[in-house]
Write a protein that holds these residues in place. Structure first.
Motif, PDB file in Angstrom:
ATOM      1  N   UNK A 204      -9.247  11.247  21.911  1.00  0.00           N
ATOM      2  CA  UNK A 204      -8.049  12.095  22.168  1.00  0.00           C
ATOM      3  C   UNK A 204      -7.243  12.152  23.336  1.00  0.00           C
ATOM      4  N   UNK A 205      -8.090  12.119  24.630  1.00  0.00           N
ATOM      5  CA  UNK A 205      -7.714  11.998  25.725  1.00  0.00           C
ATOM      6  C   UNK A 205      -6.779  10.707  26.014  1.00  0.00           C
ATOM      7  N   UNK A 206      -7.172   9.620  25.311  1.00  0.00           N
ATOM      8  CA  UNK A 206      -6.416   8.564  25.706  1.00  0.00           C
ATOM      9  C   UNK A 206      -5.207   8.179  24.959  1.00  0.00           C
ATOM     10  N   UNK A 207      -5.242   8.917  23.661  1.00  0.00           N
ATOM     11  CA  UNK A 207      -4.126   8.623  22.631  1.00  0.00           C
ATOM     12  C   UNK A 207      -3.384   9.719  22.092  1.00  0.00           C
ATOM     13  N   UNK A 208      -3.616  10.807  22.701  1.00  0.00           N
ATOM     14  CA  UNK A 208      -2.650  11.975  22.242  1.00  0.00           C
ATOM     15  C   UNK A 208      -2.574  13.135  23.142  1.00  0.00           C
TER      16      UNK A 208
ATOM     17  N   UNK B 198      -6.481  16.853  29.084  1.00  0.00           N
ATOM     18  CA  UNK B 198      -7.278  15.881  30.071  1.00  0.00           C
ATOM     19  C   UNK B 198      -6.480  14.503  29.901  1.00  0.00           C
ATOM     20  N   UNK B 199      -6.424  13.917  31.219  1.00  0.00           N
ATOM     21  CA  UNK B 199      -5.787  12.816  31.167  1.00  0.00           C
ATOM     22  C   UNK B 199      -6.340  11.555  31.622  1.00  0.00           C
TER      23      UNK B 199
ATOM     24  N   UNK C  26       1.526  11.914  29.465  1.00  0.00           N
ATOM     25  CA  UNK C  26       2.236  10.670  28.961  1.00  0.00           C
ATOM     26  C   UNK C  26       3.807  10.515  29.196  1.00  0.00           C
ATOM     27  N   UNK C  27       4.014  11.218  30.525  1.00  0.00           N
ATOM     28  CA  UNK C  27       5.381  11.209  31.115  1.00  0.00           C
ATOM     29  C   UNK C  27       6.350  12.296  30.322  1.00  0.00           C
ATOM     30  N   UNK C  28       5.844  13.353  29.509  1.00  0.00           N
ATOM     31  CA  UNK C  28       6.634  14.072  29.045  1.00  0.00           C
ATOM     32  C   UNK C  28       6.088  15.557  29.125  1.00  0.00           C
ATOM     33  N   UNK C  29       6.667  16.509  28.855  1.00  0.00           N
ATOM     34  CA  UNK C  29       6.140  17.762  28.638  1.00  0.00           C
ATOM     35  C   UNK C  29       5.928  18.430  27.074  1.00  0.00           C
TER      36      UNK C  29
END
Length: 171
Positions: A26-30, A35-36, A155-158
């Motif tokens: 979930x950290x990596x894909x959603x 957490x990033x 991911x570059x958005x809010x």
């Protein structure tokens, strides 16, 4: 021969690698978690140790014939002492095991256990859009208490987060 069934149980230390694997998906894909960067098993040990089989902060896993499908936790809501009878709930399932009722089963068990643990209110934040999680919380009696708009950036958005609450011991 009986089919195995999904059963919730307290998490064990030997579950931590699997719990970390599920969380990192979930950290990596959603945007479900803010957490990033992926976490390590060693880095998650402190989080694991904050949860006990008894008390307000618990960690349950969904076990299916020895395979951990996911987990649910109740954690500290805020650090100030007056918040101690409020907890935040989370549930994470392995992506291949969503939609089979394990999340509902875990949450129901967790809510039942918290009923006798001096917990007054439970809270959950849902990153939007996430209709499955909104449905899950509503089906268990959670009420929406508002939306924090554009509260997290990933991911570059809010992203917006809808907050839910419910009393413990209520249907």
């Amino acid at each position: 021969m009986l089919e195995p069934e999904i059963r919730p149980r307290p998490a064990r230390l030997d579950d931590l690698p699997r719990l970390t694997e599920i969380y990192n998906h979930y950290v990596l894909t959603t945007a479900i978690t803010f957490d990033v960067e992926p976490v390590t098993v060693e880095g998650r040990r402190g989080w694991f140790d904050e949860h006990a089989p008894k008390g307000r902060h618990r960690l349950l896993v969904a076990d299916y014939d020895g395979v951990v499908l996911g987990y649910a936790s109740s954690s500290q809501f805020r650090a100030k002492p007056a918040y101690e009878t409020s907890v935040e709930l989370s549930v994470y399932l392995a992506p291949e095991h969503t939609g089979y009722g394990a999340g509902s089963l875990l949450y129901r068990q967790l809510l039942d256990e918290l009923d006798g643990a001096d917990v007054h209110r439970v809270y959950a934040g849902v990153c939007l859009p996430n209709e499955a999680s909104v449905r899950l919380h509503r089906s268990l009696g959670f009420q929406s208490v508002g939306v924090y708009r554009e509260v997290g950036r990933k991911f570059g958005r809010y992203w917006d987060v809808q907050w839910f609450e419910r009393g413990v011991g209520t249907p």
